[in-house]
Write a protein that holds these residues in place. Sequence first.
Motif, PDB file in Angstrom:
ATOM      1  N   ARG A 233      -0.588  31.268 -19.751  1.00  0.00           N
ATOM      2  CA  ARG A 233      -1.677  31.926 -19.016  1.00  0.00           C
ATOM      3  C   ARG A 233      -1.336  31.973 -17.526  1.00  0.00           C
ATOM      4  NH1 ARG A 233      -6.859  28.975 -22.032  1.00  0.00           N
ATOM      5  NH2 ARG A 233      -6.738  30.157 -23.989  1.00  0.00           N
ATOM      6  N   HIS A 234      -0.309  32.725 -17.200  1.00  0.00           N
ATOM      7  CA  HIS A 234       0.132  32.822 -15.808  1.00  0.00           C
ATOM      8  C   HIS A 234      -0.896  33.607 -14.997  1.00  0.00           C
ATOM      9  CE1 HIS A 234       4.107  31.218 -16.751  1.00  0.00           C
ATOM     10  NE2 HIS A 234       4.090  31.991 -17.822  1.00  0.00           N
ATOM     11  N   GLY A 235      -1.127  33.115 -13.785  1.00  0.00           N
ATOM     12  CA  GLY A 235      -2.078  33.799 -12.924  1.00  0.00           C
ATOM     13  C   GLY A 235      -3.477  33.828 -13.488  1.00  0.00           C
ATOM     14  N   VAL A 236      -3.809  32.838 -14.327  1.00  0.00           N
ATOM     15  CA  VAL A 236      -5.112  32.843 -14.995  1.00  0.00           C
ATOM     16  C   VAL A 236      -6.228  32.708 -13.963  1.00  0.00           C
ATOM     17  CG1 VAL A 236      -5.149  30.343 -15.405  1.00  0.00           C
ATOM     18  CG2 VAL A 236      -6.411  31.887 -16.942  1.00  0.00           C
ATOM     19  N   ILE A 237      -7.282  33.482 -14.139  1.00  0.00           N
ATOM     20  CA  ILE A 237      -8.432  33.451 -13.242  1.00  0.00           C
ATOM     21  C   ILE A 237      -9.534  32.648 -13.915  1.00  0.00           C
ATOM     22  CG2 ILE A 237     -10.033  34.832 -11.886  1.00  0.00           C
ATOM     23  CD1 ILE A 237      -8.240  37.249 -12.535  1.00  0.00           C
ATOM     24  N   PRO A 238      -9.790  31.428 -13.454  1.00  0.00           N
ATOM     25  CA  PRO A 238     -10.862  30.645 -14.072  1.00  0.00           C
ATOM     26  C   PRO A 238     -12.212  31.282 -13.807  1.00  0.00           C
ATOM     27  CG  PRO A 238     -10.142  29.596 -12.041  1.00  0.00           C
ATOM     28  CD  PRO A 238      -9.199  30.747 -12.290  1.00  0.00           C
ATOM     29  N   THR A 239     -13.170  31.014 -14.667  1.00  0.00           N
ATOM     30  CA  THR A 239     -14.529  31.432 -14.341  1.00  0.00           C
ATOM     31  C   THR A 239     -14.954  30.712 -13.064  1.00  0.00           C
ATOM     32  OG1 THR A 239     -15.526  29.652 -15.642  1.00  0.00           O
ATOM     33  CG2 THR A 239     -15.139  31.760 -16.778  1.00  0.00           C
ATOM     34  N   ILE A 240     -15.973  31.215 -12.432  1.00  0.00           N
ATOM     35  CA  ILE A 240     -16.431  30.612 -11.182  1.00  0.00           C
ATOM     36  C   ILE A 240     -16.833  29.155 -11.405  1.00  0.00           C
ATOM     37  CG2 ILE A 240     -18.273  30.709  -9.448  1.00  0.00           C
ATOM     38  CD1 ILE A 240     -18.151  33.756  -9.687  1.00  0.00           C
ATOM     39  N   GLN A 241     -17.491  28.884 -12.519  1.00  0.00           N
ATOM     40  CA  GLN A 241     -17.913  27.514 -12.795  1.00  0.00           C
ATOM     41  C   GLN A 241     -16.716  26.597 -13.016  1.00  0.00           C
ATOM     42  OE1 GLN A 241     -18.935  30.280 -14.250  1.00  0.00           O
ATOM     43  NE2 GLN A 241     -21.191  30.384 -14.280  1.00  0.00           N
ATOM     44  N   ARG A 242     -15.729  27.071 -13.768  1.00  0.00           N
ATOM     45  CA  ARG A 242     -14.553  26.239 -14.023  1.00  0.00           C
ATOM     46  C   ARG A 242     -13.728  26.081 -12.743  1.00  0.00           C
ATOM     47  NH1 ARG A 242     -11.315  24.548 -18.788  1.00  0.00           N
ATOM     48  NH2 ARG A 242     -13.225  24.954 -19.930  1.00  0.00           N
ATOM     49  N   ASN A 243     -13.701  27.123 -11.915  1.00  0.00           N
ATOM     50  CA  ASN A 243     -12.988  27.041 -10.646  1.00  0.00           C
ATOM     51  C   ASN A 243     -13.568  25.919  -9.774  1.00  0.00           C
ATOM     52  OD1 ASN A 243     -11.007  28.313  -8.747  1.00  0.00           O
ATOM     53  ND2 ASN A 243     -12.851  28.695  -7.540  1.00  0.00           N
ATOM     54  N   ALA A 244     -14.897  25.772  -9.786  1.00  0.00           N
ATOM     55  CA  ALA A 244     -15.539  24.704  -9.018  1.00  0.00           C
ATOM     56  C   ALA A 244     -15.121  23.334  -9.538  1.00  0.00           C
ATOM     57  CB  ALA A 244     -17.055  24.864  -9.073  1.00  0.00           C
ATOM     58  N   LYS A 245     -15.011  23.181 -10.842  1.00  0.00           N
ATOM     59  CA  LYS A 245     -14.571  21.908 -11.415  1.00  0.00           C
ATOM     60  C   LYS A 245     -13.117  21.619 -11.051  1.00  0.00           C
ATOM     61  CE  LYS A 245     -17.691  21.888 -15.430  1.00  0.00           C
ATOM     62  NZ  LYS A 245     -17.768  21.884 -16.917  1.00  0.00           N
ATOM     63  N   MET A 246     -12.279  22.669 -11.056  1.00  0.00           N
ATOM     64  CA  MET A 246     -10.878  22.492 -10.669  1.00  0.00           C
ATOM     65  C   MET A 246     -10.765  21.990  -9.244  1.00  0.00           C
ATOM     66  SD  MET A 246      -9.198  25.932 -12.345  1.00  0.00           S
ATOM     67  CE  MET A 246      -7.624  25.688 -11.498  1.00  0.00           C
TER      68      MET A 246
ATOM     69  N   ALA B 161      -9.314  18.418  -7.878  1.00  0.00           N
ATOM     70  CA  ALA B 161      -8.176  18.402  -6.962  1.00  0.00           C
ATOM     71  C   ALA B 161      -8.503  17.640  -5.680  1.00  0.00           C
ATOM     72  CB  ALA B 161      -7.755  19.829  -6.636  1.00  0.00           C
ATOM     73  N   ALA B 162      -9.744  17.735  -5.229  1.00  0.00           N
ATOM     74  CA  ALA B 162     -10.120  17.071  -3.980  1.00  0.00           C
ATOM     75  C   ALA B 162     -10.068  15.561  -4.089  1.00  0.00           C
ATOM     76  CB  ALA B 162     -11.521  17.514  -3.569  1.00  0.00           C
ATOM     77  N   ASN B 163     -10.125  15.047  -5.305  1.00  0.00           N
ATOM     78  CA  ASN B 163     -10.118  13.597  -5.516  1.00  0.00           C
ATOM     79  C   ASN B 163      -8.756  13.046  -5.903  1.00  0.00           C
ATOM     80  OD1 ASN B 163     -12.951  12.943  -5.063  1.00  0.00           O
ATOM     81  ND2 ASN B 163     -13.344  14.179  -6.881  1.00  0.00           N
ATOM     82  N   GLN B 164      -7.718  13.912  -5.823  1.00  0.00           N
ATOM     83  CA  GLN B 164      -6.359  13.462  -6.138  1.00  0.00           C
ATOM     84  C   GLN B 164      -5.623  13.090  -4.860  1.00  0.00           C
ATOM     85  OE1 GLN B 164      -5.765  13.122  -9.486  1.00  0.00           O
ATOM     86  NE2 GLN B 164      -7.916  13.787  -9.410  1.00  0.00           N
ATOM     87  N   PRO B 165      -4.626  12.186  -4.951  1.00  0.00           N
ATOM     88  CA  PRO B 165      -3.828  11.852  -3.766  1.00  0.00           C
ATOM     89  C   PRO B 165      -3.128  13.087  -3.240  1.00  0.00           C
ATOM     90  CG  PRO B 165      -3.420  10.299  -5.560  1.00  0.00           C
ATOM     91  CD  PRO B 165      -4.229  11.411  -6.140  1.00  0.00           C
TER      92      PRO B 165
END
Length: 535
Positions: A59-72, A76-80
């Motif tokens: 799934r190259h260049g996959v566009i997450p739904t807006i809701q899933r994008n928020a979870k992503m 990511a913000a909580n990773q080192p």
Amino acid sequence: MGHPHTRGAVRATLTGLASLSLLTGAVVASIPQAAAAPQAAAHAARPNPYSPAYQHPYRHGVIPTIQRNAKMKSWAANQPAATTATGPQTLSYGGGVDGIGVQSGHSKVYLVFYGSQWGTQSTNSSGDATFSGDPDGAAPVAQEMFKDIGTGNERWSADLTQWCDGPNVSSGATSCPSNANFIPYQSGGVLSGVWYDNSAASPSAATGHQLGAEAVKAAGHFGNTTAASNRDAYYVILSPHNTNPDNYQGQYCAWHDYNGDSTLSGGPVSSSYGDIAFSNQPYNMDSGSGCGVGFVNSPGTLDGWTMTLGHEWQEMMSDQNPAGGWTNHTGSSYDGQENADECAWLSPGTTGGAANVTMGTGTFAEQASWSNDTNNCAITHAIVGGGGGTGGSLTNGTFETGSLSGWTTSGTASATTSAAHSGSYGATVGSTGPTNTSSVSQSFTAPSGTSKISFWYNVTCPDTVSYDWATATLQDTTAGTTTTLLGKTCTQGAGWKQVSGTVTAGHNYTLTLTNKDDNYAGDATYTYYDDVTVS
């Protein structure tokens, strides 16, 4: 400055030493430092478990739904934070797959309406195919958008002109050398064909393999039966209303790939027509606001439709056979993403946010794409790699590629930040160390309606005009004449000056910007040039 009577003997020795210095310098400079960029991250990025591409690498260049994008983004913000050699969003070249990195010709987009559920086909007054099973009128809008790309002076697609491929581009490079194969500006639209394949119903949840097989079938339908005919082709597989191709519902809105990807769900697709680039374009209005309904406009029913169509086309152009083109290898939370992924679902009105883009005959909601040369998400961009943009018909007249792409060089010349009259880059011709004669030149045709060429220069010449100088000439190859735009000039500390000359629309020209240094130690002459325009 030195004494003229003693210079000859001293210069002979210094010239030999300078030649050796320049030679060794050239060898060092030729080592592709950027090639190590993808390996520069201290640690490989952890895959984002909320990404629709997690455990689905095709799934190259996959566009997450807006809701899933928020979870992503929350995950990511909580990773080192990763240690990166460049910025966390910088893209680098993947070295090509089957010799293909980007679509470096004029794109040929084929829209494939996949399955009998699209209903009865008709034609509207604009010559677009319409379908009775298309409740939101999505089909004609897709056709109009691809017809309009590269028309009406739109600059949304011009972001692509900074990307390149070819044997002169090192794997890991983060910018393009001037002798690369650049993506050209897509003048005049890219739609090349429309096919309604109603031979059978589209699967309720087509696999990646089935979508790829439909793309190969479409290549045969359109007569693209050789690798050469598919080198710049792209097949958009549009599934009908109320289907769920590759189980997109609630996860994502579209993705792209090519037939040979071994990770495709259901396996890769064989092709006797060469590599086939395609995308999975669901009827994503069925997902409502999750796939962008109303994201830019009100009611904005087709906002997400045109945004995802544009997203995947831009990513295919910059990464035709994933991931041989331009992707993120920084080890940051953007790792593995493509140019449009990095700018997905940025709110209208914010930096790099989605917006309405006016083209030749219509206006379409689009999103920005990442730009290495400006280090941001660009909804509009100067044409820098394919000609016909900033600077009239001149390529890269503002040098904002950060390279001398589009220019022919001799001697010592480079694009540098110190040489910028405006923007981030200009051309440094010559050097702060001893050199000889150096120049940058470009041939172009003066477009209709133009009559003037101009540029800015700033010369540092601690010698006298007897030995060192800046100069510029304009050769009209149509008329067989040459004009000196800038006579021999040797000044220091005078700052930026503008020079202008006349051109005749339709005539062919060669502009040469020169710096002359006598290769004498202690009084090196160099010249900055920038903002070369035809108007």
